[in-house]
Design an enzyme around this catalytic site. Structure first.
Site, PDB file in Angstrom:
ATOM      1  N   THR A 137     -18.364  13.220   9.966  1.00 21.46           N
ATOM      2  CA  THR A 137     -19.552  13.911   9.441  1.00 21.46           C
ATOM      3  C   THR A 137     -19.589  15.402   9.799  1.00 21.46           C
ATOM      4  O   THR A 137     -20.426  16.143   9.276  1.00 21.46           O
ATOM      5  CB  THR A 137     -20.828  13.287  10.037  1.00 21.46           C
ATOM      6  OG1 THR A 137     -20.775  13.467  11.468  1.00 21.46           O
ATOM      7  CG2 THR A 137     -20.922  11.801   9.733  1.00 21.46           C
TER       8      THR A 137
ATOM      9  N   ASP B 125      -6.739  23.090  13.138  1.00 20.15           N
ATOM     10  CA  ASP B 125      -7.500  22.648  14.310  1.00 20.15           C
ATOM     11  C   ASP B 125      -7.014  23.416  15.540  1.00 20.15           C
ATOM     12  O   ASP B 125      -5.906  23.172  16.032  1.00 20.15           O
ATOM     13  CB  ASP B 125      -7.325  21.132  14.499  1.00 20.15           C
ATOM     14  CG  ASP B 125      -8.279  20.596  15.552  1.00 20.15           C
ATOM     15  OD1 ASP B 125      -8.339  21.188  16.654  1.00 20.15           O
ATOM     16  OD2 ASP B 125      -8.957  19.590  15.287  1.00 20.15           O
TER      17      ASP B 125
ATOM     18  N   ASP C  25      -6.177  21.300  18.785  1.00 16.77           N
ATOM     19  CA  ASP C  25      -4.933  20.519  18.643  1.00 16.77           C
ATOM     20  C   ASP C  25      -3.706  21.412  18.746  1.00 16.77           C
ATOM     21  O   ASP C  25      -2.727  21.061  19.398  1.00 16.77           O
ATOM     22  CB  ASP C  25      -4.912  19.779  17.303  1.00 16.77           C
ATOM     23  CG  ASP C  25      -5.741  18.503  17.333  1.00 16.77           C
ATOM     24  OD1 ASP C  25      -6.166  18.102  18.443  1.00 16.77           O
ATOM     25  OD2 ASP C  25      -5.959  17.912  16.263  1.00 16.77           O
TER      26      ASP C  25
ATOM     27  N   ARG D  96     -17.242  17.649  17.526  1.00 21.53           N
ATOM     28  CA  ARG D  96     -17.676  17.369  16.153  1.00 21.53           C
ATOM     29  C   ARG D  96     -17.228  15.971  15.785  1.00 21.53           C
ATOM     30  O   ARG D  96     -16.085  15.595  16.036  1.00 21.53           O
ATOM     31  CB  ARG D  96     -16.997  18.330  15.169  1.00 21.53           C
ATOM     32  CG  ARG D  96     -17.575  19.668  15.130  1.00 21.53           C
ATOM     33  CD  ARG D  96     -17.266  20.456  13.889  1.00 21.53           C
ATOM     34  NE  ARG D  96     -16.060  20.207  13.142  1.00 21.53           N
ATOM     35  CZ  ARG D  96     -15.762  20.816  12.008  1.00 21.53           C
ATOM     36  NH1 ARG D  96     -16.591  21.698  11.484  1.00 21.53           N
ATOM     37  NH2 ARG D  96     -14.649  20.571  11.374  1.00 21.53           N
TER      38      ARG D  96
HETATM   39  C1  PRP Z   1     -14.082  22.641  17.102  1.00 19.74           C
HETATM   40  C2  PRP Z   1     -14.268  24.064  17.591  1.00 19.74           C
HETATM   41  C3  PRP Z   1     -15.771  24.197  17.668  1.00 19.74           C
HETATM   42  C4  PRP Z   1     -16.232  23.372  16.503  1.00 19.74           C
HETATM   43  C5  PRP Z   1     -16.549  24.296  15.359  1.00 19.74           C
HETATM   44  O1  PRP Z   1     -14.199  21.745  18.116  1.00 19.74           O
HETATM   45  O2  PRP Z   1     -13.638  24.352  18.797  1.00 19.74           O
HETATM   46  O3  PRP Z   1     -16.313  23.732  18.876  1.00 19.74           O
HETATM   47  O4  PRP Z   1     -15.132  22.515  16.135  1.00 19.74           O
HETATM   48  O5  PRP Z   1     -17.119  23.599  14.298  1.00 19.74           O
HETATM   49  P1  PRP Z   1     -18.659  23.692  13.910  1.00 19.74           P
HETATM   50  O6  PRP Z   1     -19.003  25.144  13.920  1.00 19.74           O
HETATM   51  O7  PRP Z   1     -18.725  23.067  12.558  1.00 19.74           O
HETATM   52  O8  PRP Z   1     -19.467  22.918  14.912  1.00 19.74           O
HETATM   53  P2  PRP Z   1     -13.975  20.160  17.955  1.00 19.74           P
HETATM   54  O9  PRP Z   1     -15.290  19.451  17.987  1.00 19.74           O
HETATM   55  O10 PRP Z   1     -13.071  19.877  16.797  1.00 19.74           O
HETATM   56  O11 PRP Z   1     -13.271  19.753  19.300  1.00 19.74           O
HETATM   57  P3  PRP Z   1     -12.018  20.353  20.104  1.00 19.74           P
HETATM   58  O12 PRP Z   1     -12.557  21.515  20.851  1.00 19.74           O
HETATM   59  O13 PRP Z   1     -11.619  19.231  20.989  1.00 19.74           O
HETATM   60  O14 PRP Z   1     -10.943  20.726  19.123  1.00 19.74           O
HETATM   61  N1  URA Z   2     -12.588  23.431  14.307  1.00 16.18           N
HETATM   62  C1  URA Z   2     -11.321  23.923  14.204  1.00 16.18           C
HETATM   63  O1  URA Z   2     -10.526  23.858  15.171  1.00 16.18           O
HETATM   64  N2  URA Z   2     -10.944  24.460  13.026  1.00 16.18           N
HETATM   65  C2  URA Z   2     -11.775  24.547  11.978  1.00 16.18           C
HETATM   66  O2  URA Z   2     -11.351  25.072  10.922  1.00 16.18           O
HETATM   67  C3  URA Z   2     -13.073  24.046  12.104  1.00 16.18           C
HETATM   68  C4  URA Z   2     -13.466  23.505  13.281  1.00 16.18           C
END
Ligand code: PRP
Ligand code: URA
Length: 221
Positions: free
Chosen positions: A118, A212, A215, A114
């Site tokens: 945005t 997150d 993280d 993501r």
């Molecule tokens: C997080 C999570 C999903 C996404 C969810 O990943 O693991 O993939 O956000 O959000 P959405 O439903 O609004 O798309 P992120 O892109 O933050 O990356 P990460 O896996 O590295 O934490």
């Molecule tokens: N990704 C996450 O890890 N947490 C949230 O709340 C939304 C997206």
């Protein structure tokens, strides 16, 4: 009716049974004071419950076996082959839970991130088993907020020949808006989740959520 209640009643959204055990595990991982070691340990426990529940949605055929007593037993066996697909990076945390119950399972990976400003998902990479179109797919991502990342990933799977009704999305926490949008867009998809939350904040983080996930699990806070 609130969006959360609508989601909870959706016939293709399967919530884990809300037992005291599950509630206690989820309370630990939602607590901002939980240290990383415990966050990983207790998330892994919920992931194991989710994977086990997901397997309940795979079709079976009748199968007769003979027990050591020489007596026939009318049982069942799984109908088709499966594979996992994790949405990197947070979805990778769920791979071991799948391996623990399905020996030598094939696991494809799709890197979708993501945009932090945005919240729009961007596809960077995908590597899927060659025969994925013949398999049932357990799609792994612990967080579903807007649903953008998971929907993009499902488009990649469908382009690779996977039938929509053979995708089981395995998820820890979802926001009602995102999950309802996803179920509307993909009318034969099944989603298995632990808890449905209330809403999202302005940055599209789930509320109450757990922050997150990637993280906290991988220690990059
Ligand atoms: C997080 C999570 C999903 C996404 C969810 O990943 O693991 O993939 O956000 O959000 P959405 O439903 O609004 O798309 P992120 O892109 O933050 O990356 P990460 O896996 O590295 O934490
Ligand atoms: N990704 C996450 O890890 N947490 C949230 O709340 C939304 C997206």
């Amino acid at each position: 009716m609130s969006l959360s209640s609508q989601a909870a009643e959706h016939p293709r959204l399967h919530q884990l049974s809300q037992t005291n055990q599950l509630k206690a595990l989820m309370t630990i991982i939602r607590d901002k004071n939980t240290k990383r070691g415990d966050f990983v340990f207790y998330s892994d426990r919920v992931i194991r419950l989710l994977v086990e529940e997901g397997l309940n949605y795979l079709p079976v055929n009748d199968k007769e076996v003979i027990t050591p007593m020489g007596v026939p037993f009318q049982g069942v066996s799984f109908q088709g082959r499966i594979c996992g697909v994790s949405i990197m990076r947070a979805g990778e945390s769920m791979e071991q839970g799948l391996r623990d119950v399905c020996t030598s399972v094939r696991i494809g990976k799709v890197l979708i991130q993501r945009d932090e400003r945005t919240a729009q998902p961007k596809l960077y990479y995908s590597k899927l088993p060659k025969d994925i179109s013949d398999r049932w797919v357990l799609l792994l991502d612990p967080m579903l907020a807007t649903g953008g990342s998971a929907m993009k990933c499902i488009e990649v799977l469908i382009e690779a020949g996977v039938k929509e009704d053979r995708i089981l999305f395995i998820n820890l926490i979802c926001a009602p808006e995102g999950v309802l949008k996803m179920l509307e867009k993909f009318p034969s998809l099944h989603i298995i989740t632990a808890e449905i939350d209330e809403s999202m904040d302005a940055q599209k983080f789930i509320l109450p959520g757990l922050g997150d996930f990637g993280d906290r699990y991988f220690g990059t806070e």
